[in-house]
Design a protein around this motif. Structure first.
Motif, PDB file in Angstrom:
ATOM      1  N   ASP A 424      77.273 -21.391  40.811  1.00 35.27           N
ATOM      2  CA  ASP A 424      77.770 -22.420  41.718  1.00 35.27           C
ATOM      3  C   ASP A 424      76.645 -23.290  42.257  1.00 35.27           C
ATOM      4  OD1 ASP A 424      79.701 -23.753  43.423  1.00 35.27           O
ATOM      5  OD2 ASP A 424      78.801 -22.639  45.068  1.00 35.27           O
ATOM      6  N   GLU A 425      75.514 -22.700  42.560  1.00 32.34           N
ATOM      7  CA  GLU A 425      74.398 -23.446  43.151  1.00 32.34           C
ATOM      8  C   GLU A 425      73.756 -24.400  42.146  1.00 32.34           C
ATOM      9  OE1 GLU A 425      70.350 -22.471  45.771  1.00 32.34           O
ATOM     10  OE2 GLU A 425      71.568 -20.855  44.923  1.00 32.34           O
ATOM     11  N   TYR A 426      73.918 -24.122  40.853  1.00 34.57           N
ATOM     12  CA  TYR A 426      73.225 -24.896  39.825  1.00 34.57           C
ATOM     13  C   TYR A 426      74.208 -25.690  38.954  1.00 34.57           C
ATOM     14  CZ  TYR A 426      69.831 -21.362  41.181  1.00 34.57           C
ATOM     15  OH  TYR A 426      69.015 -20.539  41.904  1.00 34.57           O
ATOM     16  N   ARG A 427      75.397 -25.958  39.466  1.00 33.77           N
ATOM     17  CA  ARG A 427      76.420 -26.610  38.647  1.00 33.77           C
ATOM     18  C   ARG A 427      76.012 -28.043  38.279  1.00 33.77           C
ATOM     19  NH1 ARG A 427      78.012 -26.253  43.873  1.00 33.77           N
ATOM     20  NH2 ARG A 427      78.906 -28.087  44.914  1.00 33.77           N
ATOM     21  N   TYR A 428      75.458 -28.787  39.231  1.00 33.06           N
ATOM     22  CA  TYR A 428      75.054 -30.161  38.932  1.00 33.06           C
ATOM     23  C   TYR A 428      73.836 -30.196  38.008  1.00 33.06           C
ATOM     24  CZ  TYR A 428      78.197 -31.387  42.757  1.00 33.06           C
ATOM     25  OH  TYR A 428      79.293 -31.538  43.560  1.00 33.06           O
ATOM     26  N   LEU A 429      72.951 -29.236  38.152  1.00 30.19           N
ATOM     27  CA  LEU A 429      71.802 -29.151  37.262  1.00 30.19           C
ATOM     28  C   LEU A 429      72.255 -28.903  35.824  1.00 30.19           C
ATOM     29  CD1 LEU A 429      68.725 -28.942  36.809  1.00 30.19           C
ATOM     30  CD2 LEU A 429      68.898 -26.515  37.368  1.00 30.19           C
ATOM     31  N   LEU A 430      73.177 -27.957  35.626  1.00 36.18           N
ATOM     32  CA  LEU A 430      73.691 -27.680  34.279  1.00 36.18           C
ATOM     33  C   LEU A 430      74.469 -28.874  33.736  1.00 36.18           C
ATOM     34  CD1 LEU A 430      74.890 -23.992  34.783  1.00 36.18           C
ATOM     35  CD2 LEU A 430      72.845 -24.766  33.588  1.00 36.18           C
ATOM     36  N   LEU A 431      75.166 -29.585  34.611  1.00 29.98           N
ATOM     37  CA  LEU A 431      75.931 -30.748  34.162  1.00 29.98           C
ATOM     38  C   LEU A 431      75.000 -31.820  33.587  1.00 29.98           C
ATOM     39  CD1 LEU A 431      78.687 -32.288  34.107  1.00 29.98           C
ATOM     40  CD2 LEU A 431      78.070 -33.179  36.361  1.00 29.98           C
ATOM     41  N   LEU A 432      73.929 -32.155  34.313  1.00 27.07           N
ATOM     42  CA  LEU A 432      73.011 -33.186  33.831  1.00 27.07           C
ATOM     43  C   LEU A 432      72.219 -32.709  32.622  1.00 27.07           C
ATOM     44  CD1 LEU A 432      71.630 -34.797  37.107  1.00 27.07           C
ATOM     45  CD2 LEU A 432      73.313 -35.699  35.525  1.00 27.07           C
ATOM     46  N   MET A 433      71.832 -31.443  32.601  1.00 26.65           N
ATOM     47  CA  MET A 433      71.120 -30.924  31.434  1.00 26.65           C
ATOM     48  C   MET A 433      71.995 -31.008  30.191  1.00 26.65           C
ATOM     49  SD  MET A 433      69.293 -27.650  33.284  1.00 26.65           S
ATOM     50  CE  MET A 433      68.845 -26.865  31.751  1.00 26.65           C
ATOM     51  N   GLY A 434      73.260 -30.638  30.337  1.00 26.53           N
ATOM     52  CA  GLY A 434      74.167 -30.744  29.205  1.00 26.53           C
ATOM     53  C   GLY A 434      74.415 -32.179  28.779  1.00 26.53           C
ATOM     54  N   PHE A 435      74.513 -33.096  29.763  1.00 24.82           N
ATOM     55  CA  PHE A 435      74.754 -34.506  29.424  1.00 24.82           C
ATOM     56  C   PHE A 435      73.593 -35.081  28.632  1.00 24.82           C
ATOM     57  CE2 PHE A 435      73.882 -38.943  30.590  1.00 24.82           C
ATOM     58  CZ  PHE A 435      75.009 -39.549  30.033  1.00 24.82           C
ATOM     59  N   PHE A 436      72.346 -34.865  29.096  1.00 25.56           N
ATOM     60  CA  PHE A 436      71.199 -35.430  28.403  1.00 25.56           C
ATOM     61  C   PHE A 436      70.982 -34.750  27.045  1.00 25.56           C
ATOM     62  CE2 PHE A 436      70.038 -36.992  32.667  1.00 25.56           C
ATOM     63  CZ  PHE A 436      69.731 -38.304  32.339  1.00 25.56           C
ATOM     64  N   ALA A 437      71.276 -33.457  26.942  1.00 24.25           N
ATOM     65  CA  ALA A 437      71.164 -32.794  25.647  1.00 24.25           C
ATOM     66  C   ALA A 437      72.212 -33.335  24.674  1.00 24.25           C
ATOM     67  CB  ALA A 437      71.323 -31.284  25.820  1.00 24.25           C
ATOM     68  N   PHE A 438      73.426 -33.578  25.173  1.00 25.82           N
ATOM     69  CA  PHE A 438      74.486 -34.146  24.345  1.00 25.82           C
ATOM     70  C   PHE A 438      74.125 -35.569  23.898  1.00 25.82           C
ATOM     71  CE2 PHE A 438      78.637 -36.394  24.098  1.00 25.82           C
ATOM     72  CZ  PHE A 438      79.187 -35.681  23.041  1.00 25.82           C
ATOM     73  N   TYR A 439      73.598 -36.366  24.829  1.00 24.78           N
ATOM     74  CA  TYR A 439      73.198 -37.739  24.492  1.00 24.78           C
ATOM     75  C   TYR A 439      72.047 -37.741  23.489  1.00 24.78           C
ATOM     76  CZ  TYR A 439      71.165 -42.387  25.072  1.00 24.78           C
ATOM     77  OH  TYR A 439      70.639 -43.631  24.839  1.00 24.78           O
ATOM     78  N   SER A 440      71.024 -36.908  23.721  1.00 26.97           N
ATOM     79  CA  SER A 440      69.891 -36.851  22.797  1.00 26.97           C
ATOM     80  C   SER A 440      70.325 -36.347  21.433  1.00 26.97           C
ATOM     81  CB  SER A 440      68.796 -35.937  23.368  1.00 26.97           C
ATOM     82  OG  SER A 440      68.313 -36.419  24.596  1.00 26.97           O
ATOM     83  N   GLY A 441      71.341 -35.489  21.384  1.00 29.52           N
ATOM     84  CA  GLY A 441      71.858 -35.033  20.102  1.00 29.52           C
ATOM     85  C   GLY A 441      72.421 -36.167  19.269  1.00 29.52           C
ATOM     86  N   TRP A 442      73.101 -37.119  19.915  1.00 29.68           N
ATOM     87  CA  TRP A 442      73.598 -38.298  19.194  1.00 29.68           C
ATOM     88  C   TRP A 442      72.439 -39.181  18.741  1.00 29.68           C
ATOM     89  CZ3 TRP A 442      78.204 -38.806  17.213  1.00 29.68           C
ATOM     90  CH2 TRP A 442      79.283 -38.105  17.769  1.00 29.68           C
ATOM     91  N   ILE A 443      71.390 -39.286  19.563  1.00 34.15           N
ATOM     92  CA  ILE A 443      70.224 -40.068  19.153  1.00 34.15           C
ATOM     93  C   ILE A 443      69.559 -39.415  17.937  1.00 34.15           C
ATOM     94  CG2 ILE A 443      67.947 -40.895  19.849  1.00 34.15           C
ATOM     95  CD1 ILE A 443      70.210 -42.402  21.165  1.00 34.15           C
ATOM     96  N   TYR A 444      69.398 -38.081  17.975  1.00 32.71           N
ATOM     97  CA  TYR A 444      68.785 -37.370  16.859  1.00 32.71           C
ATOM     98  C   TYR A 444      69.727 -37.223  15.665  1.00 32.71           C
ATOM     99  CZ  TYR A 444      65.330 -35.849  20.351  1.00 32.71           C
ATOM    100  OH  TYR A 444      64.364 -35.800  21.325  1.00 32.71           O
ATOM    101  N   ASN A 445      71.034 -37.452  15.891  1.00 29.80           N
ATOM    102  CA  ASN A 445      72.052 -37.204  14.854  1.00 29.80           C
ATOM    103  C   ASN A 445      71.991 -35.747  14.411  1.00 29.80           C
ATOM    104  OD1 ASN A 445      74.099 -37.504  13.036  1.00 29.80           O
ATOM    105  ND2 ASN A 445      73.140 -39.165  11.891  1.00 29.80           N
TER     106      ASN A 445
END
Length: 783
Positions: A424-445
C-alpha cells in the motif's frame, strides 16, 4: 516539499512533577524535536534508564506471547495495528498507567506460560501413552500370545522394547550388532507422527540370548542412550490385557484434558491478538510501551536543575502557534509552571531538516534519505526523484509484457489499496515504474524477449536487410528488423545511457548551485558550481554532443569516426585529431583544445579559491570570537530556586516576560532528520585536506558515475537476452512440436495462460505471414 521547513529554537522549562505530562502531550503533537543536552552520557546512567528497561522487558514478554501463539497455530490471527488508530483511540492517562499495564501483561503472560507448560506436559503424556499402547500391540503381533502364556519356556531369551527416531535406525542396528555379535533378532515399526513438522518415530523390539547381567547392562545402556522413555511389558496375559485397557482409558482422559487446555490457551491468546474493534489489545499494549519508551528517552534528554527540567527543542515555524495553544491548555488544567523562551540558533548544532510528505512522495523521500539527508533549507532531491527514479528503472527494465504487468499491478493497488497492505505504501512508486517500463518496452520493441511487427520498413534476404522505401519510417520505437542486432541495439542503449548520465549529474550540480544562491554563498557559487558544471560539460557534455551529431549525420563504414577514439585522443593528444574527424578537422581540433584547457583550469579553480577562503574565514572567526555565545547560557537563569508549590513556579524564575512564549506541539506524520553536532574546532589543515579530497572525489566521481550509468544499458541487455534465451530453450520446442494457436481462438480456449498466449502468437505470426501483432494480441486477450 521543495525546501525543508523553517525551524525555530526554543528552551522549555517545567517542574519535575509535571515533566511526564508535558512531554506526553508534546509527543502526541509530533512537531518538535528535543536536543540532547549530553549526548555522550550513556543511557544506563541517565535518570529514567530503569523505565526504559522496564518497557524493553515488557516488549520482550509480548514477543514471547507471539512465540506461544505460533506454537499453537494461532499466529495467523495476529494483525499488526495502525499507530494512527492507537493515537486516536488512546484515552488520556497518568504516568502510573505503566504500572497498571505492567501488572496486566505479567498476569496474562504468566497464565499463558503456565497453560503452555501444561499443554506441553499433556502432549508428552499423550505421546507416551500412545507409544506405549502401540508397543504393546506390536509386541503382541510380533511375539504372539505364547511368549506371555509360556514365559518359563523362553527363560533362555530376553528382550527389549522402546521407541527411537526413525533416522537413527541404522545407527541403533549397528550398535546392537556389535554388542550381541549378531546374536539378536530385531524388528522395527515406523510410527507416523500426527504433527508433520516433527520427525517420525520407530518402535524397536529385539530378542537376544540371555547370557547374564553383563550383556543385559550393556544393552540397557544402549537403549537408555537412544530413548529416554522406558516401557515395561507385562509378564502375563491378564496383566497385558489390563495394561492395554488402562492405556486406552488414560489416553482418552489425556486427550480430553489436552483439548480443554488447548482451547483455553487459544482463548487466552486470541483475547490479546484478535481485535474486536480496529486495534487488538496486544497492539494497544505494544504501542503504549513503544510510546512510553520514546517518552522516557526524551525525558533523558532534558537537563535537571534542582526541581526543574530544562531542555532545548526545535519547532517548525508554522507550528509555533499550535505549540503555544497546547501549553496554554495544559496551564488551564492545573499543570503550572510551563515556560518557553525563543533562543537564537546555537553555533555547535546543525538545524534539523524537516520535509512534509504525502502518500505519493513518501517512498521517494525514503530512497533519498537512504543515501543522504539534505541540509537545512536545501532543495529536496526527492521531488525530482519522483520522475527520475521510475524513469531510470524503465530504461533498465523496458519490456512491454513485464512492464505492462507491473503497470496493471500498480493500477490495481491504487484502486484496491487495502487488498495487499504490504504494497500500500509503495503503490504509486510501482505504478510509475510499471508505466515507464511499459513505455520503454514499446521504444525498444521488446515483448518478453520478442518483437512486435507493426509494419517493418525492411525486408530480410538471409542476413541482408533491404529498405522497402527510401522515405519509410517505422510507426513507433525500433524497427523489428533491427531487433537482436548487437551492433545496433546495444550501441543505441549504451549511448543513451551516457546521455542520461550527463543530464542527471548536471541536474545535481545545478541544484547545488541554486542552494549556494539561496544561502548567499557567492564564493561557493563561483568557485564550486561554475567550475563543476564547466568541467562536466567540457568532457562528458562534449561526448554527448558527438553522439547526437553522429546520429544526425550519415556515414559509411569507411568514413565513420569513432567517438571513443576521439575522446581518448582529446586527452592523450591534447586535443589533436589523429583519426577520422567528426566534422572539419581544424574546427574540431580547436574546439577540443579549448574544452580541454577549460576542463584542466576547472580542477584548481574548484579547489584552491574555496580552500583559501575557508582558511581566511576560520582565522577571522578565531580573532573575533564572541565567548559569550560559547557559554552554556540557556537565557533563563535559575538561581536559588526552591519550589514551595508548583503553582508559584512562574514567580520564582528570572525570565524576561517579553521573550517568553507558551508552547505545545501538534499531530502530523512528519519527521526530523540530520540532527548531528557540528564540529566547531576545525584547523586549517583539516580544511585543506577536506577540500582536496572533495575535488579529487568530484573529478574521479564524474568518470566513475558516468561509467556506472552504463548499468542502464547492461541490465536492459541482460533482461532482453535472458527473456530470449528462456523462450528459445524452453518454450519454442514444445510450441513448434505440439501446440498451435490460431488467430480465431474459440471461446473454450479463453482460459489459456496469458504468458503463453504472447509467445504462441508470435510463433504463429511467423507461420501465417506478416500479421499485425498488436491488433491480434488484443483480439486474443479479449476473447
Amino acid at each position: 516539499m521543495f525546501r525543508s521547513q523553517q525551524m525555530t529554537y526554543y528552551q522549555l522549562v517545567m517542574p519535575r512533577e509535571s515533566a511526564w505530562i508535558i512531554i506526553n502531550e508534546l509527543g502526541y503533537l509530533n512537531r518538535i524535536q528535543l536536543v540532547d543536552h549530553n549526548p555522550e552520557q550513556p543511557i544506563i546512567s541517565r535518570p529514567f534508564a530503569n523505565y526504559i528497561k522496564r518497557c524493553d522487558d515488557l516488549l520482550n514478554k509480548l514477543s514471547q506471547i507471539l512465540k506461544e501463539a505460533e506454537k499453537v497455530g494461532q499466529l495467523k490471527n495476529y494483525r499488526k495495528g495502525d499507530s494512527v488508530q492507537f493515537v486516536q483511540q488512546t484515552i488520556k492517562h497518568h504516568h502510573t498507567q505503566l504500572d497498571k499495564i505492567e501488572d496486566e501483561i505479567i498476569i496474562r503472560v504468566n497464565k499463558i506460560s503456565e497453560n503452555q507448560r501444561n499443554y506441553e506436559q499433556l502432549l508428552e503424556q499423550s505421546m507416551f501413552s500412545k507409544e506405549y499402547r502401540t508397543i504393546l500391540q506390536i509386541f503382541q503381533k510380533f511375539c504372539g500370545d505364547q511368549l506371555l502364556e509360556k514365559r518359563s519356556e523362553f527363560s533362555k531369551f530376553d528382550y527389549f522394547v522402546g521407541v527411537i527416531n526413525s533416522r537413527e535406525i541404522q545407527l541403533f542396528e549397528r550398535l546392537l550388532f556389535r554388542i550381541t555379535k549378531g546374536n539378536a533378532m530385531i524388528h522395527f515399526n515406523i510410527i507416523q507422527n500426527e504433527d508433520i513438522s516433527q520427525p517420525s518415530r520407530a518402535v524397536y523390539i529385539f530378542i537376544y540370548p540371555n547370557s547374564g547381567p553383563y550383556m543385559r547392562n550393556k544393552l540397557q545402556r544402549l537403549c537408555d542412550s537412544q530413548s529416554k522413555s522406558k516401557f515395561l511389558i507385562p509378564t502375563t496375559q491378564s496383566e497385558f490385557n489390563q495394561k492395554v485397557q488402562e492405556l486406552n482409558l488414560k489416553t482418552t482422559e489425556i486427550d480430553h484434558l489436552l483439548s480443554l487446555t488447548y482451547s483455553q490457551l487459544c482463548q487466552q491468546i486470541n483475547e490479546l491478538i484478535i481485535s474486536p474493534g480496529s486495534i487488538s489489545l496486544f497492539e494497544q499494549y505494544r504501542f503504549f510501551l513503544l510510546k512510553e519508551k520514546e517518552l522516557y528517552n526524551n525525558l533523558n534528554k532534558l537537563k535537571m536543575q534542582g526541581h526543574l527540567f530544562t531542555g532545548d527543542l526545535w519547532v517548525p515555524q508554522q507550528d509555533v502557534s499550535i505549540l503555544e495553544n497546547t501549553l496554554n491548555n495544559l496551564k488551564n488544567t492545573d499543570i503550572p509552571g510551563v515556560q518557553i523562551v525563543q533562543k537564537p540558533f546555537p553555533i555547535n548544532e546543525k538545524v534539523p531538516t524537516l520535509f512534509k510528505t504525502n502518500d505519493f512522495t513518501k517512498p521517494y523521500q525514503l530512497i533519498v534519505d537512504t543515501y543522504g539527508v539534505p541540509r537545512y533549507q536545501e532543495i529536496n532531491p526527492a521531488l525530482f526523484s519522483c520522475i527520475t527514479f521510475p524513469f531510470l528503472f524503465g530504461v533498465m527494465f523496458g519490456d512491454i509484457g513485464h512492464g505492462g504487468f507491473l503497470f496493471c499491478f500498480g493500477i490495481y493497488l491504487c484502486i484496491f489499496r487495502k487488498s495487499i497492505p504490504i504494497f500500500d505504501e509503495y503503490r504509486y512508486l510501482l505504478l510509475l515504474m510499471g508505466f515507464f517500463a511499459f513505455y520503454s518496452g514499446w521504444i525498444y520493441n521488446d515483448y518478453v524477449g520478442l518483437t512486435i511487427d507493426m509494419g517493418s520498413c525492411y525486408s530480410q534476404n538471409g542476413i541482408k536487410l533491404t529498405k522497402k522505401l527510401n522515405n519509410c519510417e517505422y510507426n513507433f520505437g525500433i524497427d523489428p528488423a533491427w531487433y537482436g542486432t548487437i551492433a545496433f541495439g546495444d550501441s543505441v542503449k549504451m549511448k543513451f545511457s551516457v546521455i542520461v548520465a550527463y543530464f542527471h549529474m548536471s541536474l545535481g550540480i545545478i541544484l547545488s548551485g541554486l542552494n549556494y544562491l539561496y544561502k548567499n554563498e557567492k564564493v561557493a557559487f563561483f568557485c564550486k558550481f561554475i567550475p563543476q558544471i564547466l568541467f562536466i560539460t567540457c568532457t562528458f557534455g562534449y561526448m554527448d554532443f558527438l553522439i547526437v551529431y553522429k546520429w544526425l549525420n550519415v556515414y559509411t563504414d569507411a568514413t565513420a569516426p569513432s567517438i571513443i577514439n576521439t575522446m581518448i585522443d582529446m586527452f592523450l593528444q591534447l586535443g589533436q585529431v589523429t583519426e577520422l574527424a567528426m566534422f572539419n578537422i581544424y574546427t574540431q581540433e580547436f574546439i577540443q583544445t579549448l574544452l580541454l584547457i577549460i576542463a584542466l583550469i576547472c580542477v584548481p579553480w574548484m579547489w584552491l579559491p574555496e580552500t583559501l577562503y575557508k582558511m581566511y574565514e576560520l582565522n577571522h572567526k578565531h580573532s573575533n570570537i564572541d565567548y559569550k555565545q560559547l557559554e552554556d547560557d540557556h537565557s533563563i537563569e535559575l538561581q536559588n530556586v526552591e519550589l514551595q508549590h508548583s503553582r508559584r513556579l512562574s514567580q520564582n524564575m528570572n525570565i524576561d516576560e517579553e521573550n517568553t512564549h507558551n508552547v505545545s506541539p501538534t499531530t502530523s506524520q512528519i519527521g526530523f532528520l540530520d540532527h548531528q553536532p557540528q564540529e566547531f574546532n576545525q584547523s586549517a589543515s583539516d580544511i585543506f585536506v577536506q577540500e582536496t579530497i572533495e575535488t579529487i572525489e568530484f573529478v574521479l566521481g564524474a568518470i566513475s558515475n558516468t561509467a556506472s550509468y552504463l548499468r542502464l544499458w547492461a541490465l536492459s541487455l541482460a533482461h532482453s537476452q535472458l527473456a530470449e534465451v528462456f523462450f528459445d530453450l524452453i518454450l519454442a520446442g514444445p510450441i513448434e512440436n505440439s501446440f498451435y494457436i490460431k488467430v480465431n481462438i474459440y471461446q473454450s480456449q479463453a482460459y489459456n495462460i496469458l504468458s503463453y498466449m504472447g509467445y504462441d502468437f508470435i510463433w504463429c505470426s511467423h507461420v501465417y505471414g506478416q500479421l499485425r501483432m498488436l491488433s491480434s494480441f488484443i483480439k486474443i486477450t479479449l476473447v
